[in-house]
Design an enzyme around this catalytic site. Sequence first.
Site, PDB file in Angstrom:
ATOM      1  N   ARG B  23       0.773  -1.226   0.000  1.00 43.15           N
ATOM      2  CA  ARG B  23       0.000   0.000   0.000  1.00 43.15           C
ATOM      3  C   ARG B  23       0.815   1.293   0.000  1.00 43.15           C
ATOM      4  O   ARG B  23       0.250   2.355   0.020  1.00 43.15           O
ATOM      5  CB  ARG B  23      -0.940   0.019   1.203  1.00 43.15           C
ATOM      6  CG  ARG B  23      -2.251   0.671   0.846  1.00 43.15           C
ATOM      7  CD  ARG B  23      -2.977   1.143   2.062  1.00 43.15           C
ATOM      8  NE  ARG B  23      -3.749   2.315   1.690  1.00 43.15           N
ATOM      9  CZ  ARG B  23      -3.907   3.371   2.454  1.00 43.15           C
ATOM     10  NH1 ARG B  23      -3.330   3.427   3.632  1.00 43.15           N
ATOM     11  NH2 ARG B  23      -4.623   4.372   2.051  1.00 43.15           N
ATOM     12  N   THR B  24       2.136   1.168  -0.023  1.00 44.21           N
ATOM     13  CA  THR B  24       2.917   2.406   0.080  1.00 44.21           C
ATOM     14  C   THR B  24       2.605   3.356  -1.066  1.00 44.21           C
ATOM     15  O   THR B  24       2.725   3.015  -2.214  1.00 44.21           O
ATOM     16  CB  THR B  24       4.433   2.089   0.038  1.00 44.21           C
ATOM     17  OG1 THR B  24       4.678   1.019   0.910  1.00 44.21           O
ATOM     18  CG2 THR B  24       5.214   3.291   0.467  1.00 44.21           C
ATOM     19  N   LEU B  25       2.177   4.537  -0.733  1.00 38.38           N
ATOM     20  CA  LEU B  25       1.752   5.487  -1.761  1.00 38.38           C
ATOM     21  C   LEU B  25       2.882   6.422  -2.120  1.00 38.38           C
ATOM     22  O   LEU B  25       3.974   6.308  -1.596  1.00 38.38           O
ATOM     23  CB  LEU B  25       0.594   6.326  -1.212  1.00 38.38           C
ATOM     24  CG  LEU B  25      -0.518   5.624  -0.492  1.00 38.38           C
ATOM     25  CD1 LEU B  25      -1.039   6.550   0.587  1.00 38.38           C
ATOM     26  CD2 LEU B  25      -1.609   5.297  -1.463  1.00 38.38           C
ATOM     27  N   PHE B 126       3.398  -1.623   5.836  1.00 35.21           N
ATOM     28  CA  PHE B 126       3.623  -1.079   4.492  1.00 35.21           C
ATOM     29  C   PHE B 126       2.594   0.003   4.157  1.00 35.21           C
ATOM     30  O   PHE B 126       2.223   0.176   3.007  1.00 35.21           O
ATOM     31  CB  PHE B 126       3.572  -2.196   3.426  1.00 35.21           C
ATOM     32  CG  PHE B 126       4.824  -2.998   3.396  1.00 35.21           C
ATOM     33  CD1 PHE B 126       4.956  -4.116   4.204  1.00 35.21           C
ATOM     34  CD2 PHE B 126       5.896  -2.606   2.608  1.00 35.21           C
ATOM     35  CE1 PHE B 126       6.119  -4.856   4.204  1.00 35.21           C
ATOM     36  CE2 PHE B 126       7.073  -3.339   2.589  1.00 35.21           C
ATOM     37  CZ  PHE B 126       7.180  -4.461   3.392  1.00 35.21           C
TER      38      PHE B 126
END
Lengths: 243, 250
Positions: B23-25, B126
């Site tokens: 999910r790291t944006l 994450f």
Amino acid sequence: MDASSLMGSSSDAPTSGEHRMGTTIVGVCYNGGVVLAADSRTSTGMYVANRASDKISQLTDNVYVCRSGSAADTQVISDYVRYFLHQHTIQSGQPATVKVASNLVRLLAYQNKSMLQAGMIVGGWDKYEGGQIYSVPLGGTILRQPFAIGGSGSSYLYGLMDHEWRDGMTQEEAEKFVVKVVSLAIARDGASGGVVRTVTINADGVKRSFHPGNKLPLWHEELEPQNSLLDILAAGNPDAMVQ
Amino acid sequence: MDGSHANAASAPAAAGGGEGTQRTLNPYVTGNSVIAMKYKDGVIMACDTGASYGSTLRYKSVERIKAVGKHSLIGGSGEFSDFQEILRYLDELTLSDHMWDDGNSLGPKEIHAYLTRVMYNRRNKFDPLWNSLVLGGVKKGPKGDEKYLGMVNMIGTHFEENHIATGFGNHMAVPILRGEWREDLTFEEAVKLIEKCLLVLLYRDRSSINKFQIAKITTEGSTIYPPYALKTNWGFSAFENPSQGAVGTW
């Protein structure tokens, strides 16, 4: 997810990026000649490598070019064009026309389009057509225009130019206009900044001007610069927010 | 224990997760450097009031330093929405603390520890809060008034120091602070030193703007001064016509 992107905002190391001129460049025709203007910021990634660069380079006595994009690519293009024009001037016995200079820029940009990142505005004065501005954007298109804008900061100027551009300005109006316009772009484009340099070219010759960052007009949400917070406090009671 | 719960707001996999994995944006609206240091009477913190949207200097009057409780200041750089969320968590935390009504209040060391847990736990999932936070304050301790200054970032790295800078400040302000910081700086000297750092960042960090806020925290409480701009110097003769001796140079 490599380490540099995890470090948050400053992802580009200050030493490893290519030198780019984020830039705002502008060229306008007025009744008698042209005025070219540019900001002075050159960055590698997020680091400002040069805060007072000169992005308006001379091609001949009467033709100058504003450079945006890769600093290296535009320098080499203008070096080649200067070299060719020098020979051309000797052969023809008279100053090169702005059209010839712009087309040489175009040839290099077009024939090497896959390798170059160079957006340029060529401006000058010759006795046949007077003041002229030619845009040579990425890819090598050439377009003659009454005014031209380029570089990343130009995104912020399209609406403004649509609204405020007038044909047939005087020299003083044109010089004031370009300084205003570049400083508005500097206010919003992180890749532009520093001083505003202008070059005015007409029948009488060339005049270079320098408008330092602290003499530019203030825009929305910008404040009058001070020496220090201590001066403000000494002047007596600003509305400090004590909690 | 108290009712604080760091991850109440983590919407599971709603954005960019699907099966609840990566999910790291990327950050969108970002604030840049925060600089802070201890001085004689407490801690002083400063930053500019800008928030960028990519390379656009989109918001120019943003407050990135806020008071937390009676004893601390927090400064945030990085994704601004995450910073606002953290301020909401801190509101919950300080409210619960206040409702105990036991005469105690959370000091800067405790707030820093809480933030560290929040940041590190999010990182482990994450799903980081894309910030570097600076936490400074003064609280009465067993040895008298104890000044505290620490930072924690999006991957959970945290430490205490006499002077802190985030983002580009790490590269440009920290060397200046390491050379010139002293234990017994007066407020005036501290402001001058901070302004020196702010000016360097203004010249050399693309995302900085000329509008700053300085805040201080002492035993008397916190003060956040109104925004102001600094004078810049462009008067070097070399700046005026750099290509005079070398046509075509930059």
